[in-house]
Design a protein around this motif. Structure first.
Motif, mmCIF file in Angstrom:
data_model
loop_
_atom_site.group_PDB
_atom_site.id
_atom_site.type_symbol
_atom_site.label_atom_id
_atom_site.label_comp_id
_atom_site.label_asym_id
_atom_site.label_seq_id
_atom_site.Cartn_x
_atom_site.Cartn_y
_atom_site.Cartn_z
ATOM 1 N N ARG A 63 51.738 44.715 41.706
ATOM 2 C CA ARG A 63 51.251 44.667 40.318
ATOM 3 C C ARG A 63 49.953 45.475 40.194
ATOM 4 O O ARG A 63 49.318 45.825 41.180
ATOM 5 C CB ARG A 63 50.964 43.225 39.905
ATOM 6 C CG ARG A 63 52.149 42.292 39.970
ATOM 7 C CD ARG A 63 53.156 42.588 38.863
ATOM 8 N NE ARG A 63 54.017 41.439 38.663
ATOM 9 C CZ ARG A 63 53.920 40.587 37.645
ATOM 10 N NH1 ARG A 63 53.026 40.769 36.706
ATOM 11 N NH2 ARG A 63 54.745 39.575 37.547
ATOM 12 N N SER A 64 49.537 45.688 38.920
ATOM 13 C CA SER A 64 48.304 46.438 38.683
ATOM 14 C C SER A 64 47.082 45.539 38.597
ATOM 15 O O SER A 64 45.950 46.021 38.698
ATOM 16 C CB SER A 64 48.390 47.207 37.366
ATOM 17 O OG SER A 64 49.514 47.994 37.351
ATOM 18 N N GLY A 65 47.322 44.257 38.337
ATOM 19 C CA GLY A 65 46.155 43.398 38.199
ATOM 20 C C GLY A 65 46.488 41.941 38.415
ATOM 21 O O GLY A 65 47.619 41.505 38.160
ATOM 22 N N VAL A 66 45.517 41.216 38.930
ATOM 23 C CA VAL A 66 45.678 39.775 39.092
ATOM 24 C C VAL A 66 44.329 39.095 38.873
ATOM 25 O O VAL A 66 43.282 39.672 39.174
ATOM 26 C CB VAL A 66 46.224 39.433 40.504
ATOM 27 C CG1 VAL A 66 45.219 39.787 41.601
ATOM 28 C CG2 VAL A 66 46.628 37.967 40.607
ATOM 29 N N VAL A 84 44.614 25.803 47.716
ATOM 30 C CA VAL A 84 45.329 26.173 46.484
ATOM 31 C C VAL A 84 45.056 27.642 46.187
ATOM 32 O O VAL A 84 43.901 28.081 46.241
ATOM 33 C CB VAL A 84 44.857 25.327 45.274
ATOM 34 C CG1 VAL A 84 45.589 25.761 44.001
ATOM 35 C CG2 VAL A 84 45.067 23.853 45.521
ATOM 36 N N GLU A 85 46.103 28.383 45.890
ATOM 37 C CA GLU A 85 45.931 29.774 45.450
ATOM 38 C C GLU A 85 46.678 29.927 44.139
ATOM 39 O O GLU A 85 47.873 29.651 44.077
ATOM 40 C CB GLU A 85 46.490 30.735 46.497
ATOM 41 C CG GLU A 85 46.279 32.180 46.106
ATOM 42 C CD GLU A 85 46.602 33.142 47.251
ATOM 43 O OE1 GLU A 85 46.305 32.821 48.417
ATOM 44 O OE2 GLU A 85 47.170 34.199 46.954
ATOM 45 N N LEU A 86 45.957 30.296 43.125
ATOM 46 C CA LEU A 86 46.545 30.378 41.790
ATOM 47 C C LEU A 86 46.381 31.815 41.292
ATOM 48 O O LEU A 86 45.250 32.290 41.149
ATOM 49 C CB LEU A 86 45.796 29.394 40.890
ATOM 50 C CG LEU A 86 46.335 29.021 39.525
ATOM 51 C CD1 LEU A 86 45.803 27.665 39.135
ATOM 52 C CD2 LEU A 86 45.933 30.046 38.500
ATOM 53 N N SER A 87 47.494 32.513 41.106
ATOM 54 C CA SER A 87 47.443 33.902 40.636
ATOM 55 C C SER A 87 47.939 33.968 39.205
ATOM 56 O O SER A 87 49.007 33.441 38.902
ATOM 57 C CB SER A 87 48.331 34.807 41.498
ATOM 58 O OG SER A 87 47.776 34.973 42.760
ATOM 59 N N THR A 88 47.192 34.617 38.365
ATOM 60 C CA THR A 88 47.603 34.811 36.978
ATOM 61 C C THR A 88 47.890 36.286 36.776
ATOM 62 O O THR A 88 47.002 37.123 36.974
ATOM 63 C CB THR A 88 46.491 34.352 36.020
ATOM 64 O OG1 THR A 88 46.179 32.992 36.303
ATOM 65 C CG2 THR A 88 46.922 34.496 34.571
ATOM 66 N N GLN A 89 49.121 36.589 36.430
ATOM 67 C CA GLN A 89 49.520 37.986 36.264
ATOM 68 C C GLN A 89 50.130 38.163 34.884
ATOM 69 O O GLN A 89 51.111 37.510 34.546
ATOM 70 C CB GLN A 89 50.523 38.377 37.344
ATOM 71 C CG GLN A 89 49.869 38.404 38.708
ATOM 72 C CD GLN A 89 50.868 38.510 39.827
ATOM 73 O OE1 GLN A 89 51.945 37.945 39.769
ATOM 74 N NE2 GLN A 89 50.513 39.240 40.846
ATOM 75 N N LEU A 90 49.532 39.033 34.127
ATOM 76 C CA LEU A 90 50.011 39.282 32.770
ATOM 77 C C LEU A 90 50.954 40.473 32.785
ATOM 78 O O LEU A 90 50.780 41.393 33.581
ATOM 79 C CB LEU A 90 48.831 39.605 31.847
ATOM 80 C CG LEU A 90 47.650 38.648 31.856
ATOM 81 C CD1 LEU A 90 46.530 39.213 30.985
ATOM 82 C CD2 LEU A 90 48.062 37.279 31.349
ATOM 83 N N SER A 91 51.906 40.452 31.899
ATOM 84 C CA SER A 91 52.712 41.664 31.697
ATOM 85 C C SER A 91 53.203 41.664 30.259
ATOM 86 O O SER A 91 53.122 40.644 29.560
ATOM 87 C CB SER A 91 53.891 41.719 32.669
ATOM 88 O OG SER A 91 54.718 40.604 32.492
ATOM 89 N N HIS A 92 53.710 42.796 29.828
ATOM 90 C CA HIS A 92 54.095 42.954 28.429
ATOM 91 C C HIS A 92 55.093 44.106 28.357
ATOM 92 O O HIS A 92 54.942 45.083 29.095
ATOM 93 C CB HIS A 92 52.834 43.266 27.598
ATOM 94 C CG HIS A 92 53.040 43.227 26.126
ATOM 95 N ND1 HIS A 92 53.622 44.264 25.429
ATOM 96 C CD2 HIS A 92 52.747 42.283 25.203
ATOM 97 C CE1 HIS A 92 53.666 43.953 24.151
ATOM 98 N NE2 HIS A 92 53.154 42.752 23.982
ATOM 99 N N ALA A 109 47.117 44.189 28.017
ATOM 100 C CA ALA A 109 47.581 42.791 27.984
ATOM 101 C C ALA A 109 46.392 41.855 28.235
ATOM 102 O O ALA A 109 46.304 40.771 27.639
ATOM 103 C CB ALA A 109 48.679 42.570 29.018
ATOM 104 N N GLY A 110 45.474 42.265 29.101
ATOM 105 C CA GLY A 110 44.259 41.473 29.347
ATOM 106 C C GLY A 110 43.397 41.375 28.096
ATOM 107 O O GLY A 110 42.811 40.326 27.812
ATOM 108 N N CYS A 111 43.338 42.466 27.334
ATOM 109 C CA CYS A 111 42.583 42.430 26.065
ATOM 110 C C CYS A 111 43.276 41.499 25.069
ATOM 111 O O CYS A 111 42.611 40.778 24.313
ATOM 112 C CB CYS A 111 42.453 43.839 25.484
ATOM 113 S SG CYS A 111 41.319 44.879 26.424
ATOM 114 N N LEU A 112 44.604 41.510 25.082
ATOM 115 C CA LEU A 112 45.354 40.602 24.189
ATOM 116 C C LEU A 112 45.033 39.145 24.558
ATOM 117 O O LEU A 112 44.754 38.311 23.683
ATOM 118 C CB LEU A 112 46.853 40.887 24.329
ATOM 119 C CG LEU A 112 47.797 40.357 23.261
ATOM 120 C CD1 LEU A 112 49.156 41.053 23.373
ATOM 121 C CD2 LEU A 112 47.993 38.865 23.285
#
Ligand SMILES: NC(=O)c1ccc[n+]([C@@H]2O[C@H](COP(=O)([O-])OP(=O)(O)OC[C@H]3O[C@@H](n4cnc5c(N)ncnc54)[C@H](OP(=O)(O)O)[C@@H]3O)[C@@H](O)[C@H]2O)c1
Length: 362
Positions: A292-295, A306-314, A322-325
């Motif tokens: 991915r490009s970002g996490v 605990v490892e929690l990854s948040t990955q946005l896509s659109h 998508a991060g700005c959204l």
């Protein structure tokens, strides 16, 4: 949403974040767009829909007249004008609405993500404006914001004991069309012989992210011995061309920086960024998972880990957009609660998490 009031809202600025909040306000049945502010002369006089890429005109025309926007008597302003490079103007603009009894939610002036830890020059006049108008102000985003508050709270809720908390943004900014602010502040394209980029002058990253470290420490009832910062540049070996800018060999193409809360000589709460321009930059540094490009990642070492990854896509937007959204959503989703809140500066911990999901499904 039955029987809930429809909130009258003004959108202030239509940049990277603001065009997404504007689209959300126009679309949501529980919000009514009554005004839109534009600073750019090319935007003033245009329909709000046009400014956020919607086909159907709204009849709401962009203006730079703040008094006219106040006269519309909105219940809330979504303030997403660039603030950090023009802090006095941003405080003055937000204060005018607050003094008039109009609530403000926003993404600008990121120090306000942790308002209780914001410096007096910023906090005091805004508290006074809130008191004068009996209004509330809330600022958040994805990072700073979600990654260091909501995501951390979720990860910590899963452990019975925490030894350390690490919050990371690992993002390729190559496709981010924001050289003017992010690019110049981080110094992409500068060389080792140049002055340190503005964002990495001593104390700047602590001022931006130290509040999150202090806030997490406060929630954990942990005393920190010190808060320290680190910064590491990476200079390109080959030319890199991307949306953000073109970087020649020897110029800055990636940065890694962190603010660390230290206890007994060990960093126990860390907020770190790894930002690169394309995958060609800093190949030896950590990448987001799965190509991915970002996490946005939270790692809690503890019982259990605990490892929690948040990955946005659109389907259309790239990951930075998508991060700005999502940044816009962090503000817009709080409108209803902030309109009900007692006067003053609001932090995310004040808002019941479920209050942020009202009105989302439509
Ligand atoms: N916490 C987070 O995760 C996060 C993420 C992204 C952004 N942010 C924050 O959100 C804010 C907006 O970011 P952005 O990327 O949307 O910024 P941006 O696109 O660079 O600028 C936003 C708007 O600011 C207005 N503006 C710029 N210079 C101005 C000036 N000199 N006078 C008056 N208005 C001016 C313009 O308004 P017009 O459109 O009216 O011309 C512009 O469109 C920033 O403060 C940023 O730090 C936070």
């Amino acid at each position: 949403m039955l029987n809930e009031p429809v909130r009258r809202v003004v959108q202030f600025a239509t940049g990277n974040v603001g065009r997404h909040s504007l689209r959300a306000i126009i679309g949501r049945p529980d919000l009514e767009l009554v005004g839109v502010h534009a600073a750019g002369p090319d935007k003033i006089g245009r329909d709000a829909a046009e400014l956020c890429g919607l086909a159907q005109p709204t009849g709401v025309i962009a203006t730079d007249d703040i008094d006219a926007l106040i006269a519309l008597k909105p219940e809330c302003v979504v303030y997403t004008a660039l603030g950090e490079t023009r802090p006095a103007a941003a405080v003055e603009e937000m204060s005018r609405f607050l003094c008039a009894g109009i609530n403000v939610v926003g993404t600008s002036m990121v120090w306000l993500v942790t308002p209780r830890y914001a410096d007096d020059w910023l906090r005091v006049p805004l508290e006074q404006a809130c008191a004068a108008g009996s209004a509330s102000l809330y600022v958040n985003g994805i990072d700073p914001g979600y990654s260091g508050d909501t995501a951390v709270h979720a990860a910590l809720s899963l452990v019975s004991r925490a030894e350390s908390v690490t919050v990371q943004e690992i993002f390729d900014y190559g496709s981010y069309d924001d050289y003017e602010y992010t690019g110049t502040a981080m110094g992409f394209g500068s060389t080792a012989a140049d002055d340190l980029p503005m964002a990495f002058q001593p104390g700047v990253i602590t001022s931006l992210f130290g509040g999150l470290v202090r806030s997490v420490a406060g929630h954990l009832d942990t005393e920190l011995d010190e808060i320290r910062e680190r910064y590491q540049p990476w200079y390109a070996e080959k030319r890199i061309e991307c949306t953000m800018t073109t970087v020649e060999p020897g110029q800055l193409a990636a940065v890694r920086f962190a603010v660390e809360g230290v206890r007994a000589g060990v960093p126990v709460i860390t907020v770190e960024h790894v930002n690169r321009l394309t995958t060609a930059a800093a190949p030896e540094w950590e990448f987001p998972p799965d190509g991915r490009s970002g996490v946005h990642k939270v790692v809690v070492e503890g019982e259990p880990r605990v490892e929690l990854s948040t990955q946005l896509s659109h389907p259309v937007l790239d990951v930075t957009d998508a991060g700005c959204l999502s940044t816009a959503a962090r503000a817009v989703n709080a409108i209803d609660w902030v309109c009900r809140a007692p006067a003053g500066l609001v932090s995310i911990e004040d808002i019941p998490p479920v209050a942020m999901i009202r009105g989302l499904m439509w």
